[in-house]
Motif scaffolding. Structure first.
Motif, PDB file in Angstrom:
ATOM      1  N   THR A  43       0.822  -1.207   0.000  1.00 42.49           N
ATOM      2  CA  THR A  43       0.000   0.000   0.000  1.00 42.49           C
ATOM      3  C   THR A  43       0.857   1.258   0.000  1.00 42.49           C
ATOM      4  O   THR A  43       1.431   1.624   1.027  1.00 42.49           O
ATOM      5  CB  THR A  43      -0.923   0.017   1.234  1.00 42.49           C
ATOM      6  OG1 THR A  43      -1.633  -1.223   1.299  1.00 42.49           O
ATOM      7  CG2 THR A  43      -1.904   1.171   1.162  1.00 42.49           C
ATOM      8  N   PRO A  44       0.975   1.956  -1.133  1.00 36.97           N
ATOM      9  CA  PRO A  44       1.709   3.224  -1.139  1.00 36.97           C
ATOM     10  C   PRO A  44       1.016   4.267  -0.273  1.00 36.97           C
ATOM     11  O   PRO A  44      -0.210   4.270  -0.134  1.00 36.97           O
ATOM     12  CB  PRO A  44       1.673   3.644  -2.615  1.00 36.97           C
ATOM     13  CG  PRO A  44       1.378   2.401  -3.378  1.00 36.97           C
ATOM     14  CD  PRO A  44       0.519   1.573  -2.471  1.00 36.97           C
ATOM     15  N   GLN A  45       1.797   5.140   0.322  1.00 39.52           N
ATOM     16  CA  GLN A  45       1.253   6.254   1.097  1.00 39.52           C
ATOM     17  C   GLN A  45       0.792   7.332   0.130  1.00 39.52           C
ATOM     18  O   GLN A  45       1.555   7.793  -0.716  1.00 39.52           O
ATOM     19  CB  GLN A  45       2.317   6.804   2.036  1.00 39.52           C
ATOM     20  CG  GLN A  45       1.845   7.947   2.907  1.00 39.52           C
ATOM     21  CD  GLN A  45       2.924   8.377   3.881  1.00 39.52           C
ATOM     22  OE1 GLN A  45       3.692   7.555   4.379  1.00 39.52           O
ATOM     23  NE2 GLN A  45       3.011   9.666   4.123  1.00 39.52           N
ATOM     24  N   VAL A  46      -0.461   7.770   0.235  1.00 37.85           N
ATOM     25  CA  VAL A  46      -1.055   8.692  -0.733  1.00 37.85           C
ATOM     26  C   VAL A  46      -0.422  10.075  -0.619  1.00 37.85           C
ATOM     27  O   VAL A  46      -0.185  10.579   0.472  1.00 37.85           O
ATOM     28  CB  VAL A  46      -2.583   8.784  -0.518  1.00 37.85           C
ATOM     29  CG1 VAL A  46      -3.205   9.791  -1.469  1.00 37.85           C
ATOM     30  CG2 VAL A  46      -3.217   7.411  -0.707  1.00 37.85           C
ATOM     31  N   VAL A  47      -0.161  10.704  -1.773  1.00 31.51           N
ATOM     32  CA  VAL A  47       0.331  12.076  -1.801  1.00 31.51           C
ATOM     33  C   VAL A  47      -0.845  13.039  -1.930  1.00 31.51           C
ATOM     34  O   VAL A  47      -1.806  12.769  -2.639  1.00 31.51           O
ATOM     35  CB  VAL A  47       1.322  12.302  -2.961  1.00 31.51           C
ATOM     36  CG1 VAL A  47       2.620  11.554  -2.721  1.00 31.51           C
ATOM     37  CG2 VAL A  47       0.714  11.886  -4.281  1.00 31.51           C
ATOM     38  N   THR A  48      -0.802  14.153  -1.206  1.00 30.32           N
ATOM     39  CA  THR A  48      -1.861  15.170  -1.236  1.00 30.32           C
ATOM     40  C   THR A  48      -1.239  16.538  -1.030  1.00 30.32           C
ATOM     41  O   THR A  48      -0.179  16.652  -0.412  1.00 30.32           O
ATOM     42  CB  THR A  48      -2.887  14.942  -0.112  1.00 30.32           C
ATOM     43  OG1 THR A  48      -2.191  14.904   1.135  1.00 30.32           O
ATOM     44  CG2 THR A  48      -3.674  13.674  -0.323  1.00 30.32           C
ATOM     45  N   PRO A  49      -1.888  17.625  -1.468  1.00 28.62           N
ATOM     46  CA  PRO A  49      -3.049  17.620  -2.383  1.00 28.62           C
ATOM     47  C   PRO A  49      -2.576  17.495  -3.824  1.00 28.62           C
ATOM     48  O   PRO A  49      -1.391  17.671  -4.095  1.00 28.62           O
ATOM     49  CB  PRO A  49      -3.665  18.987  -2.136  1.00 28.62           C
ATOM     50  CG  PRO A  49      -2.480  19.859  -1.829  1.00 28.62           C
ATOM     51  CD  PRO A  49      -1.494  18.978  -1.088  1.00 28.62           C
ATOM     52  N   ARG A  50      -3.483  17.233  -4.722  1.00 29.92           N
ATOM     53  CA  ARG A  50      -3.144  17.115  -6.130  1.00 29.92           C
ATOM     54  C   ARG A  50      -4.123  17.925  -6.970  1.00 29.92           C
ATOM     55  O   ARG A  50      -5.147  18.396  -6.489  1.00 29.92           O
ATOM     56  CB  ARG A  50      -3.187  15.651  -6.586  1.00 29.92           C
ATOM     57  CG  ARG A  50      -2.173  14.744  -5.936  1.00 29.92           C
ATOM     58  CD  ARG A  50      -0.759  15.288  -5.874  1.00 29.92           C
ATOM     59  NE  ARG A  50      -0.322  15.874  -7.114  1.00 29.92           N
ATOM     60  CZ  ARG A  50       0.677  16.760  -7.173  1.00 29.92           C
ATOM     61  NH1 ARG A  50       1.279  17.160  -6.088  1.00 29.92           N
ATOM     62  NH2 ARG A  50       1.044  17.250  -8.336  1.00 29.92           N
ATOM     63  N   ALA A  51      -3.829  18.063  -8.263  1.00 29.05           N
ATOM     64  CA  ALA A  51      -4.689  18.797  -9.183  1.00 29.05           C
ATOM     65  C   ALA A  51      -5.186  17.872 -10.288  1.00 29.05           C
ATOM     66  O   ALA A  51      -4.536  16.872 -10.608  1.00 29.05           O
ATOM     67  CB  ALA A  51      -3.933  19.978  -9.794  1.00 29.05           C
ATOM     68  N   ASN A  52      -6.315  18.210 -10.846  1.00 25.48           N
ATOM     69  CA  ASN A  52      -6.869  17.438 -11.943  1.00 25.48           C
ATOM     70  C   ASN A  52      -5.847  17.307 -13.076  1.00 25.48           C
ATOM     71  O   ASN A  52      -5.225  18.283 -13.485  1.00 25.48           O
ATOM     72  CB  ASN A  52      -8.124  18.141 -12.461  1.00 25.48           C
ATOM     73  CG  ASN A  52      -8.804  17.378 -13.573  1.00 25.48           C
ATOM     74  OD1 ASN A  52      -9.039  16.179 -13.468  1.00 25.48           O
ATOM     75  ND2 ASN A  52      -9.116  18.069 -14.652  1.00 25.48           N
ATOM     76  N   GLY A  53      -5.658  16.087 -13.558  1.00 24.16           N
ATOM     77  CA  GLY A  53      -4.767  15.840 -14.672  1.00 24.16           C
ATOM     78  C   GLY A  53      -3.343  15.502 -14.302  1.00 24.16           C
ATOM     79  O   GLY A  53      -2.530  15.192 -15.180  1.00 24.16           O
ATOM     80  N   ASP A  54      -2.988  15.572 -13.016  1.00 23.77           N
ATOM     81  CA  ASP A  54      -1.631  15.223 -12.599  1.00 23.77           C
ATOM     82  C   ASP A  54      -1.383  13.725 -12.770  1.00 23.77           C
ATOM     83  O   ASP A  54      -2.314  12.920 -12.787  1.00 23.77           O
ATOM     84  CB  ASP A  54      -1.404  15.600 -11.137  1.00 23.77           C
ATOM     85  CG  ASP A  54      -1.200  17.091 -10.944  1.00 23.77           C
ATOM     86  OD1 ASP A  54      -1.229  17.834 -11.942  1.00 23.77           O
ATOM     87  OD2 ASP A  54      -1.018  17.510  -9.787  1.00 23.77           O
ATOM     88  N   LEU A  55      -0.107  13.369 -12.885  1.00 20.68           N
ATOM     89  CA  LEU A  55       0.286  11.966 -13.005  1.00 20.68           C
ATOM     90  C   LEU A  55       0.676  11.422 -11.642  1.00 20.68           C
ATOM     91  O   LEU A  55       1.484  12.023 -10.934  1.00 20.68           O
ATOM     92  CB  LEU A  55       1.481  11.840 -13.954  1.00 20.68           C
ATOM     93  CG  LEU A  55       2.169  10.464 -13.997  1.00 20.68           C
ATOM     94  CD1 LEU A  55       1.247   9.412 -14.605  1.00 20.68           C
ATOM     95  CD2 LEU A  55       3.487  10.537 -14.770  1.00 20.68           C
ATOM     96  N   ILE A  56       0.096  10.287 -11.258  1.00 22.84           N
ATOM     97  CA  ILE A  56       0.484   9.567 -10.044  1.00 22.84           C
ATOM     98  C   ILE A  56       1.169   8.273 -10.477  1.00 22.84           C
ATOM     99  O   ILE A  56       0.625   7.503 -11.271  1.00 22.84           O
ATOM    100  CB  ILE A  56      -0.731   9.235  -9.154  1.00 22.84           C
ATOM    101  CG1 ILE A  56      -1.539  10.486  -8.842  1.00 22.84           C
ATOM    102  CG2 ILE A  56      -0.269   8.546  -7.864  1.00 22.84           C
ATOM    103  CD1 ILE A  56      -0.814  11.530  -8.028  1.00 22.84           C
ATOM    104  N   TYR A  57       2.376   8.046  -9.958  1.00 25.92           N
ATOM    105  CA  TYR A  57       3.186   6.891 -10.345  1.00 25.92           C
ATOM    106  C   TYR A  57       3.497   6.101  -9.081  1.00 25.92           C
ATOM    107  O   TYR A  57       3.897   6.681  -8.071  1.00 25.92           O
ATOM    108  CB  TYR A  57       4.478   7.379 -11.003  1.00 25.92           C
ATOM    109  CG  TYR A  57       5.273   6.311 -11.709  1.00 25.92           C
ATOM    110  CD1 TYR A  57       5.270   6.219 -13.100  1.00 25.92           C
ATOM    111  CD2 TYR A  57       6.062   5.404 -11.005  1.00 25.92           C
ATOM    112  CE1 TYR A  57       6.017   5.248 -13.764  1.00 25.92           C
ATOM    113  CE2 TYR A  57       6.807   4.440 -11.662  1.00 25.92           C
ATOM    114  CZ  TYR A  57       6.776   4.365 -13.033  1.00 25.92           C
ATOM    115  OH  TYR A  57       7.507   3.402 -13.695  1.00 25.92           O
ATOM    116  N   VAL A  58       3.309   4.773  -9.119  1.00 26.58           N
ATOM    117  CA  VAL A  58       3.492   3.944  -7.929  1.00 26.58           C
ATOM    118  C   VAL A  58       4.401   2.749  -8.241  1.00 26.58           C
ATOM    119  O   VAL A  58       4.417   2.238  -9.365  1.00 26.58           O
ATOM    120  CB  VAL A  58       2.142   3.434  -7.368  1.00 26.58           C
ATOM    121  CG1 VAL A  58       1.345   4.568  -6.756  1.00 26.58           C
ATOM    122  CG2 VAL A  58       1.318   2.742  -8.451  1.00 26.58           C
ATOM    123  N   ILE A  59       5.170   2.339  -7.227  1.00 24.59           N
ATOM    124  CA  ILE A  59       6.042   1.171  -7.328  1.00 24.59           C
ATOM    125  C   ILE A  59       5.876   0.338  -6.069  1.00 24.59           C
ATOM    126  O   ILE A  59       5.800   0.898  -4.965  1.00 24.59           O
ATOM    127  CB  ILE A  59       7.530   1.572  -7.451  1.00 24.59           C
ATOM    128  CG1 ILE A  59       7.749   2.534  -8.624  1.00 24.59           C
ATOM    129  CG2 ILE A  59       8.413   0.336  -7.621  1.00 24.59           C
ATOM    130  CD1 ILE A  59       9.141   3.130  -8.647  1.00 24.59           C
TER     131      ILE A  59
END
Length: 203
Positions: free
Chosen positions: A123-139
Motif C-alpha cells: 500500500t503506497p502512502q497517498v500524496v496530497t493535495p493534487r490537481a486534476n490531470g496530474d500523473l500519479i506513479y506507484v512502485i
C-alpha cells in the motif's frame, strides 16, 4: 493536452550489475523519462545515463528488509533513439522505462512518499493535495507474489513475481488510494510519486 504515456518497456538483470534498456520508438523533444527499479535488499542504483542527453536524478526511494524500490526521472529529453544504461551495486534488478508527454519541466508541486510494512497488501502512502490531470506513479516491492493494482491504476510491465509498477492520470484533484494484493502476508515497501500536468516551451 493531458499527460500521456507515450511508450514503455521493461528489462531484467538477474546476474549482472548493469542493464541497458532501449525504448521501441524515438523520444520527443521535451518529454519526461521515468524509470522504476525493484531491487534486492542489499542492492541500490548507482547511476543512470542515456543516449538522448537527459539528466537523471533519483526522485524517490523506499526500502524494506527484503527489497528496495527506486524511481528515477529525466526531464526535457532530446529527440532520438533512447537507450538507457543503469549501473547497480549488485545484481538481481527488475525495471521499467517509460516516456511521458505534457508534464511540467520543473514543478515545486511534484511530491513523493514512501511506505513499508508487513501484510497481505502493498500500500503506497497517498500524496496530497493534487490537481486534476496530474500523473500519479506507484512502485511496489514485495517478498510475495503481487497482483494487479486497485483504484483505477494501470499496471506497467516490470519483471519479478514480487515487483509492480503502475500509474494514474487524475480525473479530479484527489489521488485515489490503491494497493496490490499479495499471495500472503509479506514484507514490502512502496513508493508513490506525483508530477504536475502542464506544458512548457520544451513540450
Amino acid at each position: 493536452m493531458p499527460v500521456t504515456l507515450v511508450q514503455s518497456t521493461s528489462a531484467t538483470s538477474s546476474t549482472s550489475a548493469s542493464v541497458i534498456v532501449a525504448l521501441p520508438s524515438n523520444t520527443t523533444t521535451g518529454n519526461t523519462l521515468l524509470m522504476s527499479f525493484c531491487l534486492n535488499a542489499d542492492v541500490s542504483v548507482e547511476s543512470v545515463t542515456d543516449t538522448v542527453h537527459a539528466r537523471w536524478i533519483q526522485c524517490s526511494e523506499a526500502s524494506s528488509t527484503t527489497g528496495n524500490a527506486e524511481l528515477w526521472m529525466a526531464r526535457g529529453c532530446a529527440a532520438g533513439t533512447a537507450s538507457v544504461t543503469a549501473i547497480f551495486s549488485g545484481a538481481s534488478v527488475n525495471c521499467n522505462l517509460s516516456e511521458w508527454s505534457d508534464l511540467w519541466f520543473q514543478s515545486p508541486l511534484d511530491q513523493w512518499s514512501q511506505n513499508l510494512g508487513q501484510s497481505a497488501s502493498v500500500t503506497p502512502q497517498v500524496v496530497t493535495p493534487r490537481a486534476n490531470g496530474d500523473l500519479i506513479y506507484v512502485i511496489g516491492n514485495s517478498s510475495a507474489s503481487i497482483g494487479g493494482p486497485t483504484g483505477g491504476y494501470t499496471s506497467l510491465t516490470i519483471g519479478g513475481t514480487g515487483n509492480a509498477a503502475g500509474y494514474q492520470v487524475l480525473s479530479g484533484s484527489v489521488a485515489p488510494p490503491m494497493h496490490w494484493a499479495t499471495a500472503g502476508a509479506s514484507v514490502w515497501c512502496a513508493i508513490e510519486a506525483s508530477f504536475q500536468a502542464g506544458t512548457t516551451g520544451l513540450n
